[in-house]
Write an enzyme that holds these catalytic residues in place. Structure first.
Site, PDB file in Angstrom:
ATOM      1  N   HIS A 166      -7.643 -18.491 -10.020  1.00  0.00           N
ATOM      2  CA  HIS A 166      -6.879 -19.623 -10.552  1.00  0.00           C
ATOM      3  C   HIS A 166      -6.821 -20.778  -9.553  1.00  0.00           C
ATOM      4  O   HIS A 166      -6.140 -20.715  -8.535  1.00  0.00           O
ATOM      5  CB  HIS A 166      -5.458 -19.148 -10.917  1.00  0.00           C
ATOM      6  CG  HIS A 166      -4.578 -20.236 -11.444  1.00  0.00           C
ATOM      7  ND1 HIS A 166      -3.206 -20.203 -11.343  1.00  0.00           N
ATOM      8  CD2 HIS A 166      -4.872 -21.404 -12.090  1.00  0.00           C
ATOM      9  CE1 HIS A 166      -2.697 -21.304 -11.880  1.00  0.00           C
ATOM     10  NE2 HIS A 166      -3.680 -22.045 -12.327  1.00  0.00           N
ATOM     11  N   ASN A 191       2.960 -19.790 -11.629  1.00  0.00           N
ATOM     12  CA  ASN A 191       3.530 -20.249 -12.900  1.00  0.00           C
ATOM     13  C   ASN A 191       4.696 -19.364 -13.346  1.00  0.00           C
ATOM     14  O   ASN A 191       5.653 -19.838 -13.951  1.00  0.00           O
ATOM     15  CB  ASN A 191       2.456 -20.293 -13.992  1.00  0.00           C
ATOM     16  CG  ASN A 191       1.640 -21.575 -13.905  1.00  0.00           C
ATOM     17  OD1 ASN A 191       2.121 -22.591 -13.433  1.00  0.00           O
ATOM     18  ND2 ASN A 191       0.394 -21.522 -14.346  1.00  0.00           N
ATOM     19  N   GLU A 206      -5.168 -18.623  -6.482  1.00  0.00           N
ATOM     20  CA  GLU A 206      -4.643 -17.288  -6.783  1.00  0.00           C
ATOM     21  C   GLU A 206      -5.818 -16.396  -7.172  1.00  0.00           C
ATOM     22  O   GLU A 206      -6.570 -16.728  -8.086  1.00  0.00           O
ATOM     23  CB  GLU A 206      -3.666 -17.348  -7.962  1.00  0.00           C
ATOM     24  CG  GLU A 206      -2.320 -17.916  -7.617  1.00  0.00           C
ATOM     25  CD  GLU A 206      -1.367 -17.942  -8.817  1.00  0.00           C
ATOM     26  OE1 GLU A 206      -0.236 -17.470  -8.667  1.00  0.00           O
ATOM     27  OE2 GLU A 206      -1.751 -18.427  -9.893  1.00  0.00           O
ATOM     28  N   VAL A 247     -13.721 -22.465 -18.928  1.00  0.00           N
ATOM     29  CA  VAL A 247     -13.732 -23.065 -20.270  1.00  0.00           C
ATOM     30  C   VAL A 247     -12.296 -23.219 -20.762  1.00  0.00           C
ATOM     31  O   VAL A 247     -11.349 -22.904 -20.048  1.00  0.00           O
ATOM     32  CB  VAL A 247     -14.599 -22.232 -21.273  1.00  0.00           C
ATOM     33  CG1 VAL A 247     -16.027 -22.108 -20.760  1.00  0.00           C
ATOM     34  CG2 VAL A 247     -14.004 -20.859 -21.536  1.00  0.00           C
ATOM     35  N   GLU A 269      -8.594 -23.054 -22.264  1.00  0.00           N
ATOM     36  CA  GLU A 269      -7.581 -21.991 -22.071  1.00  0.00           C
ATOM     37  C   GLU A 269      -7.216 -21.359 -23.422  1.00  0.00           C
ATOM     38  O   GLU A 269      -6.128 -21.559 -23.959  1.00  0.00           O
ATOM     39  CB  GLU A 269      -6.351 -22.612 -21.376  1.00  0.00           C
ATOM     40  CG  GLU A 269      -5.304 -21.635 -20.911  1.00  0.00           C
ATOM     41  CD  GLU A 269      -5.615 -20.881 -19.621  1.00  0.00           C
ATOM     42  OE1 GLU A 269      -4.719 -20.210 -19.120  1.00  0.00           O
ATOM     43  OE2 GLU A 269      -6.763 -20.928 -19.131  1.00  0.00           O
TER      44      GLU A 269
END
Length: 722
Positions: free
Chosen positions: A455, A505, A467, A405, A407
């Protein structure tokens, strides 16, 4: 078959058969596959001697006792071999080639039975015999350029003489694996038959050669003589192909062009002189930093896959999955799960979103049908295994729920808490978040041992990395199960410890901060993009921010600033270029304008155009205009990235340098020929990195090397020892 071997080694055996033929059978002991290591090459030489010494043999069949013929060279031996000088490597290649030539020079006809895979050295072995009979399901080819090298066991010599220079260049410079029909079309093989008919067909062909129905001596003369090209043809083939390959491969991948040059230089020579030219060219590319990085990358990939297999063994198999949140991301995850065989429920709170998610999955399946990868019936069946729903009806049947959903921590926590009450005991819940703390989200669930991050990168169907992020309370079984599910989806899982930004990131944003600092100091964003693309990135930082989305970058930047205030927080009170774009609602490709303006090209894809308005908007936050050197641009971007990668390693966010570098290559397109941030640091040397950091020390903590980096430089160590 007679049981009297003429030669018995650990990798191959030579036996005389009742038919008067001999069989040279590759059968690497204790291994599932055959490959050419130093021992196998040595044994091939002894096998050749034994065959030449027996005057009663009529013909030779070269076979494999494995499902595959030979997958190629043993890449684990390259590291030590390529430490030698160019002269030593060239001499080694020439000596090895004598063993292949000895097979080619036997006083009777020879045939190879190509089963499974015959790649690189395996295919070169097949080329050293007079004929090749190939199974319909086999594949052949020269993948060496993908490792930054080119064929070194006679491939650039025998293959062009057999199939013509143009076909050989296409195969060798392309590095692909070719199916049987393609191999037959260019005469790389002489016959293609069903796997169960391979031996029978090869024996028949060999008997016909013995009986004089095929002129095997003429075939051999063709492979050992000069390349049959007149000067005009030669100029046409080599000039055209070199220009095409240089344009396609670019300066960062020298091997394809070097292969063509070797073929061209050896064109007027007979085999043995041509092999010397091949050896010298091979040695030259073997010593390049690109070969070093790409070979390392291949070995790293093997290590990551090995780890993935261990997770598959340790985790529970996911029989049925669910995705929360439809839309593009949810639809992409559902598609990936379904196409790899795990049925999935896709839930959302709005019909419109479910429609969007199903459209995304349908669009991706339709593309597979267009490319003839799937039949319409198969695509229809896969789509039917994705079930859209507005309620939790069948959630009791699922083994995993992937939450995708919006962020936003509040929304995610509310959805996670609700979901946990709707699933059976032991169901894993994974959040597809790009930056929100897993430990923070875990406070919303009663069983944090079953909760972790998963991720995915956008677009899900293309990006190979997932990830898998574990929190303080995540169980080992949950980690293994999610990693196994990612692998079952055809993805490469990398397990990382929870921290702001996770692995990819967290490392990418210091690179972006390097970019924002360079803009502040007056550099031109278009020039920066050009320089960084020249360095090897698929897109420069300004273009990348536009593709990621300026609003997304801004949000993740806030998360990281809070997590690492000493180096990622802007305490100056001055606006950055990212702030300016965000305030102006220039969000990048998604709304048609960011650093660049976007127009649609004839194929419907966004095309970037440098926007004069960007320069005007940036003027107030820039300290004048500077023509920054290429070296400074590269250093200002790459040093923060290297340092942050080292910090991730020091903090135990990932276990190994291999996982750190592979995460960057698969997650953000780090230039493969540079091998990753840590491999790049090894290539230019840690002391050089420290000297560069000292030059930019005035720019703050982002450019401050860690203690472990200083220690490494002092001890002369590297992240990837040779």
């Amino acid at each position: 078959m007679s049981n009297t071997p003429l030669f018995q080694g650990q990798s191959l055996v030579v036996e005389k058969l009742a038919s008067g033929f001999a069989e040279l059978r590759f059968d690497r002991q204790g291994e599932a596959i055959n490959k050419f290591d130093a021992r196998t090459v040595e044994e091939l030489g002894k096998a050749g001697e034994a065959l030449a010494a027996d005057g009663s043999i009529k013909g030779l069949m070269v076979t494999s006792a494995k499902d595959v013929f030979i997958v190629g060279a043993d890449i684990t031996e390259f590291g030590a071999n390529f430490q030698k000088t160019e002269e030593e490597i060239a001499a080694w290649a020439y000596e090895a080639n004598k063993k292949f030539s000895a097979i080619e020079d036997l006083p009777f006809p020879t045939v190879t039975l190509v089963s499974g895979l015959a790649l690189g050295g395996g295919f070169e072995m097949a080329l050293s015999t007079d004929y090749r009979v190939m199974s319909t399901v086999a594949q052949v080819g020269f993948p060496e350029v993908k490792l930054g090298i080119f064929p070194g066991f006679g491939g650039t010599v025998r293959f062009p003489r057999l199939v013509g220079a143009d076909n050989a260049i296409e195969w060798i410079a392309g590095g692909g694996q070719m199916k049987a029909d393609a191999a037959l079309k260019v005469h790389a093989v002489d016959a293609v038959v069903a796997p169960d008919k391979l031996r029978e067909a090869a024996e028949k062909l060999l008997q016909q050669a013995v009986d004089g129905k095929y002129d095997w001596k003429a075939r051999r003369a063709q492979k050992t003589g000069k390349l049959q090209l007149n000067p005009i043809e030669s100029m046409m083939v080599f000039t055209t192909s070199k220009a095409f390959i240089a344009g396609k491969a670019g300066k960062n991948y020298p091997a394809p062009l070097a292969a063509v040059t070797a073929i061209e230089k050896a064109a007027g020579k007979t085999r043995d002189d041509a092999l010397k030219i091949e050896g010298m060219g091979f040695a030259k590319v073997a010593k390049t930093t690109q070969a070093d990085a790409l070979i390392g990358l291949f070995l790293n990939d093997q290590l990551i896959k090995k780890k993935g297999k261990a997770y598959v063994k340790a985790g529970k198999k996911i029989e049925h999955a669910a995705v929360l949140g439809a839309g593009i991301m949810g639809g992409g995850i559902a598609y990936q799960s379904a196409i790899k065989g795990t049925p999935v429920i896709m839930k959302d709170i709005a019909d419109k979103s479910l429609d969007l998610g199903m459209e995304e999955a349908n669009k991706l399946l339709s593309k597979q049908v267009e490319r003839k990868k799937l039949t319409p019936e198969k695509a229809g069946h896969i789509l039917s295994t994705i079930r859209p729903t507005l309620n939790y009806g069948d959630f009791k049947t699922v083994d995993i729920v992937v939450e995708a959903v919006v962020e936003n921590p509040k929304v995610k926590k509310s959805v996670l808490a609700e979901t946990e009450t709707m699933v059976k005991e032991g169901t894993i819940i994974a959040s597809n978040t790009s930056s929100i703390s897993i430990d923070d989200l875990a406070t919303a669930v009663k069983h944090p041992e079953n909760f972790l991050g998963m991720h995915f990168f956008n677009p899900v169907h293309r990006m190979p990395l997932v990830e898998v992020i574990y929190g303080e309370k995540t169980s080992k079984e949950a980690i293994a199960t999610v990693a196994a599910y990612a692998a079952a989806m055809g993805k490469t899982p990398i397990v990382v410890k929870n921290c702001p930004g996770f692995l990819v990131n967290r490392i990418l944003f210091p690179y972006f901060y390097g970019f924002l600092g360079a803009l502040r100091d007056g550099a031109d964003f278009v020039k920066i993009d050009k320089v960084m693309e020249g360095f090897g990135w698929p897109m420069g930082p300004a273009y990348l921010q536009d593709v990621v989305g300026i609003d997304t970058s801004h949000h993740v930047g806030d998360v990281l600033a809070e997590g690492y205030p000493d180096r990622m927080k802007n305490d100056t009170g001055e606006k950055t270029a990212l702030d300016v774009m965000y305030e102006q609602k220039r969000f990048g490709q998604k709304n048609g304008v960011g650093f660049y303006k976007y127009e649609t090209d004839p194929k419907g894809k966004p095309k970037k155009i440098a926007d004069p308005a960007t320069y005007e908007l940036l003027k107030p936050i820039q300290k004048g205009q500077v023509d920054m050197s290429d070296e400074e641009i590269i250093d200002r971007h790459m040093l923060p990235m290297i340092i942050e990668t080292v910090r991730c390693l020091d903090d135990g966010i990932v276990e190994t340098p291999t996982e750190a570098d592979m995460g960057l290559i698969m997650g953000i397109g780090f230039p493969p020929f540079r091998g990753g941030a840590l491999k790049y640091a090894d290539t230019i040397g840690m002391q050089t990195i420290l000297d560069k950091c000292a030059k930019f020390a005035h720019l703050g903590k982002l450019y401050e090397p860690t203690e472990s980096m200083k220690k490494m430089a002092a001890e002369g160590k590297t992240y990837f020892p040779k």
